[in-house]
Design a protein around this motif. Sequence first.
Motif, PDB file in Angstrom:
ATOM      1  N   UNK A  30      10.356  18.630   3.559  1.00 22.19           N
ATOM      2  CA  UNK A  30       9.091  18.929   2.863  1.00 22.19           C
ATOM      3  C   UNK A  30       9.220  20.131   1.945  1.00 22.19           C
ATOM      4  N   UNK A  31      10.155  21.007   2.291  1.00 25.37           N
ATOM      5  CA  UNK A  31      10.191  22.296   1.614  1.00 25.37           C
ATOM      6  C   UNK A  31      11.087  22.318   0.386  1.00 25.37           C
ATOM      7  N   UNK A  32      11.453  21.145  -0.124  1.00 28.01           N
ATOM      8  CA  UNK A  32      12.270  21.133  -1.342  1.00 28.01           C
ATOM      9  C   UNK A  32      11.496  21.797  -2.473  1.00 28.01           C
ATOM     10  N   UNK A  33      12.198  22.711  -3.168  1.00 27.09           N
ATOM     11  CA  UNK A  33      11.530  23.398  -4.278  1.00 27.09           C
ATOM     12  C   UNK A  33      12.107  23.008  -5.621  1.00 27.09           C
ATOM     13  N   UNK A  34      13.342  22.522  -5.589  1.00 26.18           N
ATOM     14  CA  UNK A  34      13.962  22.183  -6.862  1.00 26.18           C
ATOM     15  C   UNK A  34      14.933  21.032  -6.740  1.00 26.18           C
ATOM     16  N   UNK A  35      15.136  20.339  -7.880  1.00 29.28           N
ATOM     17  CA  UNK A  35      16.049  19.202  -7.915  1.00 29.28           C
ATOM     18  C   UNK A  35      17.021  19.371  -9.078  1.00 29.28           C
ATOM     19  N   UNK A  36      18.293  19.130  -8.809  1.00 25.35           N
ATOM     20  CA  UNK A  36      19.289  19.110  -9.879  1.00 25.35           C
ATOM     21  C   UNK A  36      19.783  17.669  -9.973  1.00 25.35           C
ATOM     22  N   UNK A  37      19.497  17.055 -11.104  1.00 26.42           N
ATOM     23  CA  UNK A  37      19.806  15.642 -11.242  1.00 26.42           C
ATOM     24  C   UNK A  37      20.930  15.469 -12.256  1.00 26.42           C
ATOM     25  N   UNK A  38      21.877  14.620 -11.946  1.00 23.81           N
ATOM     26  CA  UNK A  38      23.093  14.518 -12.749  1.00 23.81           C
ATOM     27  C   UNK A  38      22.908  13.756 -14.054  1.00 23.81           C
ATOM     28  N   UNK A  39      21.807  13.020 -14.198  1.00 19.60           N
ATOM     29  CA  UNK A  39      21.498  12.515 -15.547  1.00 19.60           C
ATOM     30  C   UNK A  39      20.002  12.276 -15.700  1.00 19.60           C
ATOM     31  N   UNK A  40      19.596  12.090 -16.935  1.00 16.72           N
ATOM     32  CA  UNK A  40      18.173  11.988 -17.228  1.00 16.72           C
ATOM     33  C   UNK A  40      17.542  10.710 -16.687  1.00 16.72           C
ATOM     34  N   UNK A  41      18.302   9.596 -16.660  1.00 20.87           N
ATOM     35  CA  UNK A  41      17.738   8.348 -16.148  1.00 20.87           C
ATOM     36  C   UNK A  41      17.261   8.541 -14.720  1.00 20.87           C
ATOM     37  N   UNK A  42      18.080   9.213 -13.911  1.00 17.95           N
ATOM     38  CA  UNK A  42      17.680   9.460 -12.525  1.00 17.95           C
ATOM     39  C   UNK A  42      16.517  10.452 -12.478  1.00 17.95           C
ATOM     40  N   UNK A  43      16.528  11.388 -13.405  1.00 17.69           N
ATOM     41  CA  UNK A  43      15.448  12.374 -13.421  1.00 17.69           C
ATOM     42  C   UNK A  43      14.092  11.693 -13.616  1.00 17.69           C
ATOM     43  N   UNK A  44      14.075  10.626 -14.449  1.00 14.14           N
ATOM     44  CA  UNK A  44      12.819   9.902 -14.654  1.00 14.14           C
ATOM     45  C   UNK A  44      12.272   9.400 -13.311  1.00 14.14           C
ATOM     46  N   UNK A  45      13.144   8.874 -12.473  1.00 10.94           N
ATOM     47  CA  UNK A  45      12.719   8.389 -11.164  1.00 10.94           C
ATOM     48  C   UNK A  45      12.294   9.523 -10.245  1.00 10.94           C
ATOM     49  N   UNK A  46      13.012  10.631 -10.321  1.00 10.43           N
ATOM     50  CA  UNK A  46      12.690  11.777  -9.472  1.00 10.43           C
ATOM     51  C   UNK A  46      11.300  12.311  -9.814  1.00 10.43           C
ATOM     52  N   UNK A  47      11.027  12.433 -11.107  1.00 10.74           N
ATOM     53  CA  UNK A  47       9.726  12.978 -11.525  1.00 10.74           C
ATOM     54  C   UNK A  47       8.592  12.067 -11.054  1.00 10.74           C
ATOM     55  N   UNK A  48       8.814  10.739 -11.141  1.00 12.40           N
ATOM     56  CA  UNK A  48       7.773   9.820 -10.667  1.00 12.40           C
ATOM     57  C   UNK A  48       7.547   9.971  -9.161  1.00 12.40           C
ATOM     58  N   UNK A  49       8.607  10.223  -8.441  1.00 14.77           N
ATOM     59  CA  UNK A  49       8.459  10.411  -6.998  1.00 14.77           C
ATOM     60  C   UNK A  49       7.671  11.667  -6.697  1.00 14.77           C
ATOM     61  N   UNK A  50       7.924  12.720  -7.478  1.00 14.57           N
ATOM     62  CA  UNK A  50       7.175  13.968  -7.282  1.00 14.57           C
ATOM     63  C   UNK A  50       5.698  13.739  -7.593  1.00 14.57           C
ATOM     64  N   UNK A  51       5.447  13.030  -8.691  1.00 15.57           N
ATOM     65  CA  UNK A  51       4.058  12.706  -9.055  1.00 15.57           C
ATOM     66  C   UNK A  51       3.387  11.927  -7.930  1.00 15.57           C
ATOM     67  N   UNK A  52       4.109  10.902  -7.425  1.00 13.32           N
ATOM     68  CA  UNK A  52       3.520  10.037  -6.408  1.00 13.32           C
ATOM     69  C   UNK A  52       3.218  10.823  -5.137  1.00 13.32           C
ATOM     70  N   UNK A  53       4.031  11.826  -4.859  1.00 16.24           N
ATOM     71  CA  UNK A  53       3.810  12.629  -3.653  1.00 16.24           C
ATOM     72  C   UNK A  53       2.736  13.693  -3.894  1.00 16.24           C
ATOM     73  N   UNK A  54       2.214  13.724  -5.119  1.00 17.96           N
ATOM     74  CA  UNK A  54       1.168  14.698  -5.439  1.00 17.96           C
ATOM     75  C   UNK A  54       1.682  16.122  -5.481  1.00 17.96           C
ATOM     76  N   UNK A  55       2.937  16.298  -5.845  1.00 22.83           N
ATOM     77  CA  UNK A  55       3.476  17.655  -5.845  1.00 22.83           C
ATOM     78  C   UNK A  55       3.972  18.053  -7.226  1.00 22.83           C
ATOM     79  N   UNK A  56       3.345  17.455  -8.258  1.00 20.83           N
ATOM     80  CA  UNK A  56       3.699  17.837  -9.621  1.00 20.83           C
ATOM     81  C   UNK A  56       3.486  19.334  -9.773  1.00 20.83           C
ATOM     82  N   UNK A  57       4.433  19.973 -10.429  1.00 22.58           N
ATOM     83  CA  UNK A  57       4.294  21.408 -10.668  1.00 22.58           C
ATOM     84  C   UNK A  57       4.857  22.241  -9.547  1.00 22.58           C
ATOM     85  N   UNK A  58       4.910  21.693  -8.350  1.00 19.56           N
ATOM     86  CA  UNK A  58       5.435  22.492  -7.243  1.00 19.56           C
ATOM     87  C   UNK A  58       6.950  22.381  -7.134  1.00 19.56           C
TER      88      UNK A  58
END
Lengths: 338, 505, 314
Positions: free
Chosen positions: C224-252
Motif C-alpha cells: 500500500x505504501x508505494x510512493x513512486x514507480x520507475x517504469x522501463x518504457x512509456x507503454x508500460x507507464x500508460x498502464x501504470x498510470x491507469x492503475x493509479x487512477x483506478x486505485x484513486x491515488x492519482x497525485x499520491x
Amino acid sequence: MSASNASSPIGTSPSRGGGLARRALREAGIGLALLAMVVFFAAVAPDFTTHENVANILTQITINLILATGMTFAILIGGIDLSVGAVMALCAVVAGTVLKLDSLSDPVAIALGIAASLAVGMACGACNGFVSSFWRVPSFIVTLGMLNVARGAALEVTNARTIYDFPDSFTAFGTASVLGVPVMFVLALLLLGAGWVVLTRTVFGRMIYAIGNNEEAVRLSGHRPFVFKVLAFTVTGLCVGIAALVYMTRLTIANPILGIGFELNAIAAVIIGGTSLSGGRGSLVGTLLGAAIIGVLANGLILMGVTDFVRQIITGLVIIGAVILDSYRARLAARGGA
Amino acid sequence: MAAEPILRLQGLTKRFPGVVALDGVDLDFADGEMHALAGENGAGKSSLIRLLAGIHRPDAGRMTLAGAPYAPASPLDAIRAGIRVVHQEFNLLPALSVAENLLFERLPRRRLGFVDRRAMERDAEALLARVGLAEVSPRTPVERLGIAQMQLVEIARALSSRGRVLVLDEPTATLTPREAGRLFEQIRLLKQGGLTMVYVSHHLAEIFSLCDRVTVLRNGVKVETSRTADTDPGALVRQMIGRTLAAQAPQAGAPLGREALRVEHLRPRGAPPGAGLDFSLRHGEILGLAGLVGAGRTEVVRAIFGADPIAGGRILRDGRPVTIRSPRDAVRAGICLVTENRKEEGLVLPMAARVNTTLARLAQVTRAGFVRRGAEREATVRMTAELAIRLSGPEQPVVQLSGGNQQKVVLAKWLFGDDAPVLMLDEPTRGIDVGAKAEIYALLGRLAADGRAILVVSSELPELMHLCDRILVLSRGRLAGEVARAEFSEERILSLAYSQFMQTE
Amino acid sequence: MDRRSFLAACAAAGTLAAAPGFALAQGTGAQTGRKPVVGLVMKSLANEFFKDMQEGAVRHVQERGDLTLIPLGIQSETDIDGQIAAVENLITRKVDAIVIAPADSRALLSPVVRAIHAGIKVVNIDVAFDPASMKKHGVDIVFVGPDNRAGARMSGDVLAKALGRGGKVVIIEGNPGAENGVQRKLGYTDAISAGGLTLVDSRTAHWETEEANTVFSNMLTAHHDIQGVMSANDSMTLGVVKAIDAAGRSGQIKVVSFDNIPAIQPLLKDGKVLATVDQFGAQLAGDGIDNAMKEIAGQTLTGWIRTPLKLVTA
C-alpha cells in the motif's frame, strides 16, 4: 449389456436430475479448486480479500473472460481460434481511429467506434469460420494465418503508432463501477450469461455441441454444419470486438501490438474450465471458473511476493494439471460413468 | 495327403459377444500345398486368419505347427513362428523406401545402431527378385509404386523372414485383371519353391486355377474340404449357402402403392463407367439390396442420400425429379438413411437420447430458435415407448445403450416427426442381438404396411429373404439381377452376386 | 488521426493487408550505382520506436543524398534468425557498410564478423554488442548509441529528488533478457541507491500496457505504501498510470519513465508522470549512417560514440 437392463422402459419419470447432477459435478471440481486457491491466498496474503483487491481481480479477468467466452464457442464446435489477440488489436486500432475523427461529435464517434470494433471482430471471425469449414482446413492453421493478417493490418492502419486521448465519456466506463463491482466485469458476466443461454437453450447451441461431438452424424441427419461453424467463429469474433472496446476504455489507448499472447490465456481459461479441446464437451460456467482461476493465481502469487519466473512456472503447471484432469473426465465419460 | 500336415487346427473356436465366429473347426494344411478358404461374408474366414496371425486368441481348440504347439500371443509371435499374413489392407509406410518397408522389422544394423544401408538394399533386392519385382529399385518410395507392385512388396515382406506358411487374404481385391495375372505367376513360382499357402478369395475362378484344395466355411463351421480337381464352382456355392432355407411365408403386407423412388442411371462416386443403376421402389414395398462386400451396396444408398457426390444419374421422388447434393436435400425430399456405422455416422454418442431423437427433426420441438425442452422430452418418451427402447430416461447418453437400443434411437431419429416416406437402411441389424433384430424386422414390416417405401442393404441373405418383397443383387458395382419373392433362394442370389467374378479374366 | 488515415484504416481492415515484414522501402537514387550502399538492419518495425528510427534514417539519407540505403526490418523484437538472415542477405549483396541494431548482443556477432571479413564496414547502434564476445572474435566494432543506464539514472534521480530519502518505489521492468531493459533497470537501481530510496518490488510487464496495468495494480495491493514507480518504457507507464487512477491515488504516487513517445505527453502535462527520457531514436540510425560513411571514407572508429539523451519533464 449392463446398459440395456439398467432400467425399465421409459415412462416413469423424465429424470432430468441425472444429466444435471453429472454436469454440476464436473464443474464442482473446478469450483472447489478455485475455492481452495482463494482460501489459501486469503490465509497467506492478508490483502487478498480486501474489497479493492477483489475489484482489481474482477477488472483484471474481464478481458480474458470475454475472449474466453468467445473461445468456448470455437472450441466446443471442434475448432480453435489463435487469432483473438491480433484481431483484438485490429478492432482496437480501427475503433480508435474512428474515435479520433475530428469531424464527428463525441456521441457519434463513440457509437461508430463501437460499431467498427464489433464489425471488424465479427468479419475476422466469420472469415476464420468460412475458410476453415469451406476448404476443410484445420482452424488451427487458418486462425494462425489470421493472426498475422490482423496484426499486420493493425500495424498498417496505425503505422505502428499508439492511438491515445479518447473522449472522456468513452473512457469513463473503464473505471466505472456499480455497488463496488466494475461495470466492465458486469458487462462480461452478462455476455457470458447470454452465451450460456445460447449454448444450452437454442438450436444454435444444440448444433454446436452436436457438431463438436460428431460432425458427420449431424451432416447425415440433414443439417449443414458449415453454417453453424461460420456462426460459431463469428460469435468468437464478436467477443473479440467487445474485448477490444473494454481494453480501450480501461487503458485509454489503442496500439497495434496489444493483445500479444491473449489467445493463449483465453484458451487456458477454457481448458482449465473443463471444456475438451477436441470439442463437444464443456460449458461457459467452467470457462468463468477457469478465467477466475487464472486471474486469482496471477494476483495471489504477486501478493505473496512470488517472483515473475516462478509465477510463470506455476501458471504452466496449473494448465497441465487441468488437462490431466480433463483426460480423467474423458475416460470416465467413455466408460459411461454417470 | 499322407504326410504329416505342417499346420493343424483342432476344434478351433472363437466367440465374440453375441456371435460364434468359429465353432470347433478342424483343418489340416499339408506341407507345400496351396489351400483355399471360401465362404460367405461372416462365414469365419477372417476370424480364422486373425487367429493364425496372432491378432486374436482362440477361446477353445489348439493349433499345431510342424508338430509343435502353436499359440501366438501377438502378431510378432506368429511371425517368429514362421506364419506370415498378407492382409487385405496394406501395412506399408508410403513415405519410406521399398527396402525400408521390406526389412522394417529387422533392419540390418552396424555398430552404434546405424542402419547398414548397403546390406539392407542387397537383402531387399534378393527379396524383390523372389516376387518378380527385380526391376524395382529398393530405394523407390513405396508411394510411387502401383497397387500390384505394393501387393507384391507386401508378399515380399512376408517372405523376408523365414516363413513356413504364407496367408494371402483377398490379394486380388484391388487389382486389375492384368495385375492379378502377374501376381498369379509369382504365386505359382513360390508354390513351386515349396511354400505352404493359405489363399482367401471371393473369386472362385482364382481358387480353381491356383489351389490344390479348398475348404468351405459357413457360420463359423467347416462344411467340407475338397480337392479342387474333384469339385466345381456350383458345388462350392451350394456348400457356402448350405441347405436351401425353406422360403419364408410371404408377408401379409398391404398392396403396393405408387412409385416412391426411382433411380435412373445412377453412378455412385467411383463406380465403373457404364455401370449405371436403374431401379424403382414403391410405397409399401421393402426392397433388398444384396451383394458381396465391396459390391457397392453402401455406395448406392449413400449416393441416393447425397452423403457422397454422385458421378451421374438422376433420382425421382413420387415421380418428380429431385436434385440431391447433400443429406439435407435428401431429408427435404423425404429420403432418410440409417447408416452402416451407427456410432460414427448415426448418433452423437456422448449426448442424451433426447438430443439424438430430435436431431433430424429439431424444428418440431423449437420455437424462435429456442429448443422447447419439455416438448423434446415428451417426444423422446413417446418415441421410446413406440419403439420399445430401453432407456433410463430422455437424459441418458446413448453411448450407454446396447447396440440394439442405439439402433432403435437412430430409427427414432428418422421416424420422429413422421416425415420419412422413403427409408433406407444399411446393415440395420449388424451387431445387434437376436431379440432386437426381431423387433426391428417387425417394425420395418409395420412401416411398410403404413405405406413407407423401404430399401434395405444387408450382408445376411436370410435377413433380406425374410424382410423383402424383392431383392436386387449387385456384383462389382453392377446390377446383376433382380429376384422376386416367389423366386427367393440363397443359391440364386449368391450366384448373381458372384456373377461378375465367375467370368474368367 | 486525420481523415486520410481513417480511410487507410478502413482499407486495411477491409482487405486485411499483409504484415509489413521484410520491407524493402527504397529512397531516391537507387540506380545511381556509384554511391556507397549502406544496409540498415532494424529491429521490429511493429515497435513505434524503431519505426521512427527507420523513418528518421530514410529522411536523413535523402538530405545527405550521397549514399543508397537498404533498410531491413524483422517480425518481432526477438526474431534473431530474421536479423541473421538480413545480415547474410546484405553480405551477398556486397554492400559497403552495415548499420545494425542487434536483437541480441551475442548471437548477431558471428554473422557480423563474417561481414567484416568480407570487407564490409559495420556500425553498431541502439544496443551494444557484448565486449567479451567481441574480444573473443577479435573485433572492435564501434557502437553509436545512448547510454540507457545513464538515461534511466537521470529519470530515476528526478523521482528520488521528488520523494526524498526513504521513499518506497517499485520498478516495472522490460523483457527479461533484453539488453536495454537490463541497462535501464541498472540505471534505476543506481538512482535508488544514490537517492537512498527503498526498492519494494521489481517485476516485468514485458513492455506491455495491459500487463503493466495488471501487474502494478497487484503490486499496489501487496504494498500500500508505494510512493513512486520507475517504469522501463512509456507503454508500460500508460498502464501504470491507469492503475493509479483506478486505485484513486492519482497525485499520491509519482512515476518516472523512459522513451518519450507521443502518448505520454498528456500525462507529463497533467503531472501524472514526472519525467521521461528522450534518446532521439529518430536520429540514432542517422548518426549510425554518418559514422558508417566516415568508415567508408577511410576512418577507423572504435569504442562507444554516445548519442545525446534528454530528460523530459513537464
